[in-house]
Design a protein around this motif. Structure first.
Motif, PDB file in Angstrom:
ATOM      1  N   TYR A 120       0.123  -0.930   0.108  1.00 17.77           N
ATOM      2  CA  TYR A 120       0.100   0.021  -0.348  1.00 17.77           C
ATOM      3  C   TYR A 120       0.926   1.892   0.059  1.00 17.77           C
ATOM      4  N   ASP A 121       2.484   1.160  -0.629  1.00  9.43           N
ATOM      5  CA  ASP A 121       2.936   2.341  -0.729  1.00  9.43           C
ATOM      6  C   ASP A 121       2.368   3.336  -2.036  1.00  9.43           C
ATOM      7  N   LEU A 122       2.012   4.774  -1.685  1.00  6.88           N
ATOM      8  CA  LEU A 122       1.251   5.498  -1.765  1.00  6.88           C
ATOM      9  C   LEU A 122       2.347   6.147  -2.801  1.00  6.88           C
ATOM     10  N   LEU A 128       4.647   8.225  -8.512  1.00  4.97           N
ATOM     11  CA  LEU A 128       5.417   9.802  -8.689  1.00  4.97           C
ATOM     12  C   LEU A 128       5.942  10.139  -9.576  1.00  4.97           C
ATOM     13  N   ARG A 129       6.308   9.299 -10.749  1.00  9.74           N
ATOM     14  CA  ARG A 129       6.712   9.510 -12.230  1.00  9.74           C
ATOM     15  C   ARG A 129       4.969   9.605 -12.684  1.00  9.74           C
ATOM     16  N   VAL A 130       4.093   8.838 -12.357  1.00 12.75           N
ATOM     17  CA  VAL A 130       3.236   9.115 -14.089  1.00 12.75           C
ATOM     18  C   VAL A 130       2.176  10.371 -12.943  1.00 12.75           C
ATOM     19  N   ALA A 146       1.352   1.814 -13.580  1.00 15.72           N
ATOM     20  CA  ALA A 146       2.620   1.630 -13.152  1.00 15.72           C
ATOM     21  C   ALA A 146       3.173   1.540 -11.471  1.00 15.72           C
ATOM     22  N   PHE A 147       1.965   1.110 -11.307  1.00 17.95           N
ATOM     23  CA  PHE A 147       2.439  -0.424  -9.714  1.00 17.95           C
ATOM     24  C   PHE A 147       3.632  -0.928  -9.922  1.00 17.95           C
ATOM     25  N   ASN A 231      -6.053  10.334   0.514  1.00 21.46           N
ATOM     26  CA  ASN A 231      -4.982  10.646  -0.175  1.00 21.46           C
ATOM     27  C   ASN A 231      -4.790   8.960  -1.382  1.00 21.46           C
ATOM     28  N   TYR A 232      -5.890   8.534  -1.198  1.00 15.52           N
ATOM     29  CA  TYR A 232      -5.565   7.102  -2.030  1.00 15.52           C
ATOM     30  C   TYR A 232      -6.297   7.740  -3.321  1.00 15.52           C
TER      31      TYR A 232
END
Length: 371
Positions: A120-122, A128-130, A146-147, A231-232
């Motif tokens: 569950y690392d957001l 972050l790249r996308v 991207a996950f 934040n999700y």
């Protein structure tokens, strides 16, 4: 079938507000399409107040996935890479820190049972790249693809890790149906069940009418107001299958009652077959994953099926509720618990982040009071 002691439950809810300082609580209990008890108390809320439901979203996402299963549009054994090409040829981390190819492909049932190897690392590098490249315009598919720019934590199916798996499931649904997740939900869940106050949050939600103030437990253990953020919801266009919805207690009561009654709503609308609801409750964790569920989430005595926990060994934890009650909860302390044998459901809603007491004490207490 035992009678529910509503006076004791009401006293307990008042105690939560007065002694535990939970700003507000709302509880709805139903049995076989009949409301048995509804009680709302606390600061600035009514029976119509809306909340960020966070992981209670998963109940709806899993209902949708099981609908696709009923229609033979997917199989639990399907490879995720058949729908999302980014999920082919995945890599995993080994215990000694190496990155190697996975031995067997990631499958749909791995996503539903949280045994995908995701976490569950957001702030994983792909996300972050996308967001840097596309910002608010980043879509669900952009971000879900991207996950897996980072390796999986383990071989799918070997361990349980609570994760972004259900966000991936929502992306699979979009590919299968050809419509956005919100469009599918509207047509197949919200409109049939007349859930008129359910919709996707945005990263910021200050302008949402009737949205309860969100609180958090700070480092000093105090409950303090916080921003109205989700934040999700990773971007303005993202629709999180794991934690993206805003709703209200009454709306969640409709889907809870429907599932508890074998997939049929109070107005006779069937959204799932009764045997499909039972499939949701089937534990899909092996011994190692059951240990993970107990150790990482404190869910001793529970198994985990298709996106929801199921009480397997009540004696192990001294639970008064019977084996077979199932459901899930959310990051602000809400929970839904259901039982198909008695056709009983409860929906409990509060709006406090980072409150472990909700899961360790409040939810089990309500579970045993009601079931």
């Amino acid at each position: 079938m035992k009678e529910i002691q509503t006076e004791k439950i009401q006293a307990y809810l008042e105690e939560l507000v007065k002694k535990e300082h939970v700003p507000s609580v709302d509880l709805l209990i139903q049995r076989d399409h009949q409301e048995l008890f509804r009680y709302t108390t606390g600061k600035g809320v009514t029976e119509h107040t809306k909340y960020l439901m966070f992981s209670m979203t998963k109940i709806q996402t899993m209902t949708c996935m099981m609908q696709l299963l009923e229609k033979n549009q997917i199989s639990l054994e399907d490879e995720v890479g058949d729908y999302l090409p980014a999920y082919r040829n995945l890599m995993k981390e080994t215990e000694d820190g190496k990155v190697v190819p996975i031995e067997e492909p990631l499958k749909i049932w791995h996503l539903l049972s949280m045994q995908s190897g995701l976490d569950y690392d957001l702030e994983r590098p792909g996300i972050l790249r996308v967001l840097k490249e596309k910002g608010a315009s980043a879509t669900t598919r952009d971000l879900v693809d991207a996950f897996v720019e980072s390796p999986l934590k383990f071989q799918p199916g070997t361990h349980f890790c609570y994760s972004l798996s259900h966000d991936v499931a929502a992306a699979v649904l979009e590919v299968v149906t050809g419509v956005s997740f919100s469009e599918y939900l509207k047509k197949n869940i919200w409109e049939p069940l007349e859930m008129e106050n359910t919709f996707f949050a945005k990263p910021e939600n200050d302008g949402v009418a009737d949205l309860a103030q969100q609180y958090m437990v700070n480092e000093q253990g105090k409950i303090v107001p916080m921003e109205q953020t989700c934040n999700y919801q990773l971007s303005e266009r993202y629709e999180s299958g794991g934690a993206g919805l805003i709703s209200c207690t009454a709306d969640y009561g409709k889907i809870a009652d429907t599932l508890a009654c074998g997939g049929v709503s109070a107005k006779g609308v069937r959204i799932l077959q009764s045997d499909t609801v039972e499939r949701i409750k089937k534990n899909r964790l092996g011994p190692d994953s059951l240990v993970d569920l107990a150790n990482t989430m404190g869910r001793k005595g529970y198994g985990y099926g298709c996106g929801m926990q199921v009480l397997m060994n009540p004696e192990m934890i001294g639970a008064k509720a019977p084996a077979g009650v199932f459901g899930w909860d959310g990051a602000a302390g809400s929970c839904t618990i259901m039982d198909t044998k008695t056709k009983t459901s409860l929906v409990y809603v509060q709006h406090v982040r980072n409150m472990g007491y909700s899961y360790d004490v409040i939810h089990p207490t309500l579970r045993d009071m009601v079931f």
